[in-house]
Write an enzyme that holds these catalytic residues in place. Structure first.
Site, PDB file in Angstrom:
ATOM      1  N   GLY A  16     -52.593 120.547 119.938  1.00 44.06           N
ATOM      2  CA  GLY A  16     -51.378 120.836 119.170  1.00 44.06           C
ATOM      3  C   GLY A  16     -51.559 122.074 118.306  1.00 44.06           C
ATOM      4  NE  ARG A  77     -50.807 117.660 123.185  1.00 47.36           N
ATOM      5  CZ  ARG A  77     -51.199 117.613 121.907  1.00 47.36           C
ATOM      6  NH1 ARG A  77     -52.469 117.619 121.589  1.00 47.36           N
ATOM      7  NH2 ARG A  77     -50.310 117.545 120.929  1.00 47.36           N
ATOM      8  CG  ASP A 108     -60.262 114.333 117.678  1.00 52.44           C
ATOM      9  OD1 ASP A 108     -59.192 114.795 118.126  1.00 52.44           O
ATOM     10  OD2 ASP A 108     -60.391 113.144 117.335  1.00 52.44           O
ATOM     11  CB  THR A 131     -55.467 119.269 114.021  1.00 49.98           C
ATOM     12  OG1 THR A 131     -54.548 118.167 113.946  1.00 49.98           O
ATOM     13  CG2 THR A 131     -56.749 118.846 113.320  1.00 49.98           C
ATOM     14  CG  ASP A 133     -52.836 115.132 113.396  1.00 57.90           C
ATOM     15  OD1 ASP A 133     -51.670 115.293 113.004  1.00 57.90           O
ATOM     16  OD2 ASP A 133     -53.153 115.028 114.591  1.00 57.90           O
ATOM     17  CG  ASP A 135     -57.399 113.859 113.136  1.00 54.01           C
ATOM     18  OD1 ASP A 135     -57.570 115.085 113.061  1.00 54.01           O
ATOM     19  OD2 ASP A 135     -56.997 113.298 114.165  1.00 54.01           O
ATOM     20  NE  ARG A 177     -53.425 113.136 118.087  1.00 56.55           N
ATOM     21  CZ  ARG A 177     -53.045 113.746 119.200  1.00 56.55           C
ATOM     22  NH1 ARG A 177     -52.781 113.056 120.267  1.00 56.55           N
ATOM     23  NH2 ARG A 177     -52.945 115.051 119.249  1.00 56.55           N
TER      24      ARG A 177
HETATM   25  P1  ADP Z   1     -56.522 118.092 119.995  1.00 62.46           P
HETATM   26  O1  ADP Z   1     -57.553 119.129 120.278  1.00 62.46           O
HETATM   27  O2  ADP Z   1     -55.443 118.600 119.076  1.00 62.46           O
HETATM   28  O3  ADP Z   1     -57.133 116.774 119.559  1.00 62.46           O
HETATM   29  P2  ADP Z   1     -55.985 116.953 122.644  1.00 62.46           P
HETATM   30  O4  ADP Z   1     -56.579 115.623 122.341  1.00 62.46           O
HETATM   31  O5  ADP Z   1     -54.708 116.986 123.416  1.00 62.46           O
HETATM   32  O6  ADP Z   1     -55.706 117.817 121.349  1.00 62.46           O
HETATM   33  O7  ADP Z   1     -57.078 117.791 123.454  1.00 62.46           O
HETATM   34  C1  ADP Z   1     -56.809 119.135 123.838  1.00 62.46           C
HETATM   35  C2  ADP Z   1     -57.428 119.433 125.153  1.00 62.46           C
HETATM   36  O8  ADP Z   1     -58.870 119.287 125.082  1.00 62.46           O
HETATM   37  C3  ADP Z   1     -57.046 118.491 126.291  1.00 62.46           C
HETATM   38  O9  ADP Z   1     -55.791 118.804 126.857  1.00 62.46           O
HETATM   39  C4  ADP Z   1     -58.165 118.768 127.295  1.00 62.46           C
HETATM   40  O10 ADP Z   1     -57.988 120.001 127.937  1.00 62.46           O
HETATM   41  C5  ADP Z   1     -59.370 118.898 126.347  1.00 62.46           C
HETATM   42  N1  ADP Z   1     -60.060 117.618 126.239  1.00 62.46           N
HETATM   43  C6  ADP Z   1     -59.707 116.537 125.505  1.00 62.46           C
HETATM   44  N2  ADP Z   1     -60.570 115.518 125.690  1.00 62.46           N
HETATM   45  C7  ADP Z   1     -61.500 115.947 126.569  1.00 62.46           C
HETATM   46  C8  ADP Z   1     -62.663 115.359 127.187  1.00 62.46           C
HETATM   47  N3  ADP Z   1     -63.013 114.105 126.923  1.00 62.46           N
HETATM   48  N4  ADP Z   1     -63.361 116.125 128.041  1.00 62.46           N
HETATM   49  C9  ADP Z   1     -63.011 117.382 128.311  1.00 62.46           C
HETATM   50  N5  ADP Z   1     -61.928 117.990 127.788  1.00 62.46           N
HETATM   51  C10 ADP Z   1     -61.185 117.299 126.923  1.00 62.46           C
HETATM   52  O1  F6P Z   2     -52.063 116.476 116.531  1.00 55.15           O
HETATM   53  C1  F6P Z   2     -50.918 117.074 116.016  1.00 55.15           C
HETATM   54  C2  F6P Z   2     -49.689 116.253 116.334  1.00 55.15           C
HETATM   55  O2  F6P Z   2     -48.553 116.929 115.824  1.00 55.15           O
HETATM   56  C3  F6P Z   2     -49.735 114.806 115.849  1.00 55.15           C
HETATM   57  O3  F6P Z   2     -49.475 114.696 114.470  1.00 55.15           O
HETATM   58  C4  F6P Z   2     -48.697 114.175 116.743  1.00 55.15           C
HETATM   59  O4  F6P Z   2     -48.983 112.802 116.922  1.00 55.15           O
HETATM   60  C5  F6P Z   2     -48.871 114.919 118.037  1.00 55.15           C
HETATM   61  O5  F6P Z   2     -49.528 116.133 117.743  1.00 55.15           O
HETATM   62  C6  F6P Z   2     -47.572 115.218 118.742  1.00 55.15           C
HETATM   63  O6  F6P Z   2     -47.878 115.817 119.936  1.00 55.15           O
HETATM   64  P1  F6P Z   2     -46.767 116.450 120.911  1.00 55.15           P
HETATM   65  O7  F6P Z   2     -46.321 117.727 120.291  1.00 55.15           O
HETATM   66  O8  F6P Z   2     -47.499 116.668 122.189  1.00 55.15           O
HETATM   67  O9  F6P Z   2     -45.654 115.463 120.986  1.00 55.15           O
END
Ligand code: ADP
Ligand code: F6P
Length: 328
Positions: A16, A77, A108, A131, A133, A135, A177
């Protein structure tokens, strides 16, 4: 201390978007150039590695972006990055482009991807926490959180005007989240009657007796901040449950949504992003990898990805209690 010299490093934003990501990109690009390293921007997060969307960055490429929300490199993503075979292809593309190290700005989830590159290929990667969040373990604040809470506070202050004018109980849903940082901070800052956050159980009966207690009994307006991920349900669901028990209350629900992710970053976010972006390049120069740069009590810190990805930033219990005391 080992000092490492890279010819070319990549920078990407993933997950995000968060206000301040541009300031972080700027800091990485300019710090790299300062050290004689060639920065390469990778478009759309991990997807851009797969699509070979690499763009050379100069100092002027990041001019006038420090005040802009979103991310000039765009974000995505990329679910297929969770597959080992996809990462082999990604690694080949990075090597082919001469990219010798990577700075990943994201949450994360993004660090799990970064950690996989580090562990599977011994590829130098440093993470920057971006982020809204807040978190992420290993930093007091993440880039974007401060802007998001200020945006939410401004919105809730406006909602308060209408709540007061029409004797309404508003349930305002904020993002996060499964973390209650945005909910707690905005609840305290707006003087909300209650902040319902996922870290603490919500009892609907207790919420109703609070709304009808002795001191509040003549008040028919109020703001209840509901953080995403709340165990009693969404703001809509909680409002519904309250309405069933207190039918004479006029309730409304507002979900603030993605306005919390956009907008010009605050001063705090710009400074944090500048410091952490620079800290990421400094780490690579020192030969440190597989870590996330953070700031704790004003000091720059480096936390291994396997901790940053598995642990969570904890809500300050004291702050939660203060929110309740002040909402008496
Ligand atoms: P954020 O980084 O904000 O927590 P996401 O959880 O959507 O957002 O993760 C972002 C991107 O990181 C995912 O779309 C994917 O490409 C990569 N990613 C997430 N988890 C994994 C994982 N376990 N192994 C490899 N790549 C990952
Ligand atoms: O991680 C940032 C965040 O905005 C969260 O607060 C929320 O749960 C999520 O992303 C929303 O994701 P999306 O834009 O994919 O709906």
């Amino acid at each position: 201390m080992e000092s490492k010299k890279f010819k070319r490093i990549g920078v990407l934003t993933s997950g995000g978007d968060a206000p301040g990501m541009n300031a972080a990109i700027r800091a990485v690009v300019r710090s790299a150039i300062y050290h004689g390293i060639e920065p390469v921007g990778i478009m759309r997060g991990y997807q851009g590695i797969l699509d070979k969307r690499f763009i050379g960055m100069q100092s002027h490429s990041v001019s006038k972006i420090i005040n802009k929300g979103g991310t000039m490199l765009k974000s995505s993503r990329c679910p297929q990055f969770k597959e080992a075979g996809t990462r082999v292809q990604a690694m080949e593309n990075l090597r082919e482009a001469g990219i010798e190290a990577l700075v990943v700005i994201g949450g994360d989830g993004s660090f799990r991807g970064a950690n996989a590159l580090y562990e599977e290929f011994d590829f130098p990667v440093v993470g920057v926490p971006g982020t809204i969040d807040n978190d992420i373990y290993g930093t007091d604040f993440t880039i974007g959180f401060d802007t998001a809470i200020n945006t939410a506070v401004e919105a809730i202050d406006k909602i308060r005007d209408t709540a007061d004018s029409h004797n309404l109980i508003f349930f305002v849903e904020v993002m996060g989240r499964d973390a209650g940082f945005i909910g707690l901070y905005t609840g305290i800052a707006t003087g909300a009657e209650q902040c319902l956050i996922p870290e603490y159980h919500t009892d609907i009966d207790k919420l109703c007796s609070y709304l009808t207690n002795e001191r509040r009994k003549n008040k028919t307006s109020g703001i209840i901040v509901v953080a995403e991920g709340e165990d009693a349900g969404s703001a809509h669901e909680i409002a519904q449950k309250v309405k069933e028990k207190l039918p004479h209350y006029d309730t409304r629900v507002t979900t603030l949504g993605h306005i919390q992710r956009g907008g010009s970053p605050t001063c705090n976010d710009r400074v944090l992003a500048s410091v952490l972006g620079n800290g990421a390049v400094e780490a690579l120069m020192r030969g440190w990898s597989g870590v996330m740069v953070g700031q704790i009590n004003g000091d720059i810190t480096y936390t291994p990805f396997n901790q940053a990805c598995t642990k969570h930033n904890q809500i300050n219990k004291n702050l939660y209690e203060i929110a309740h005391i002040l909402a008496l």
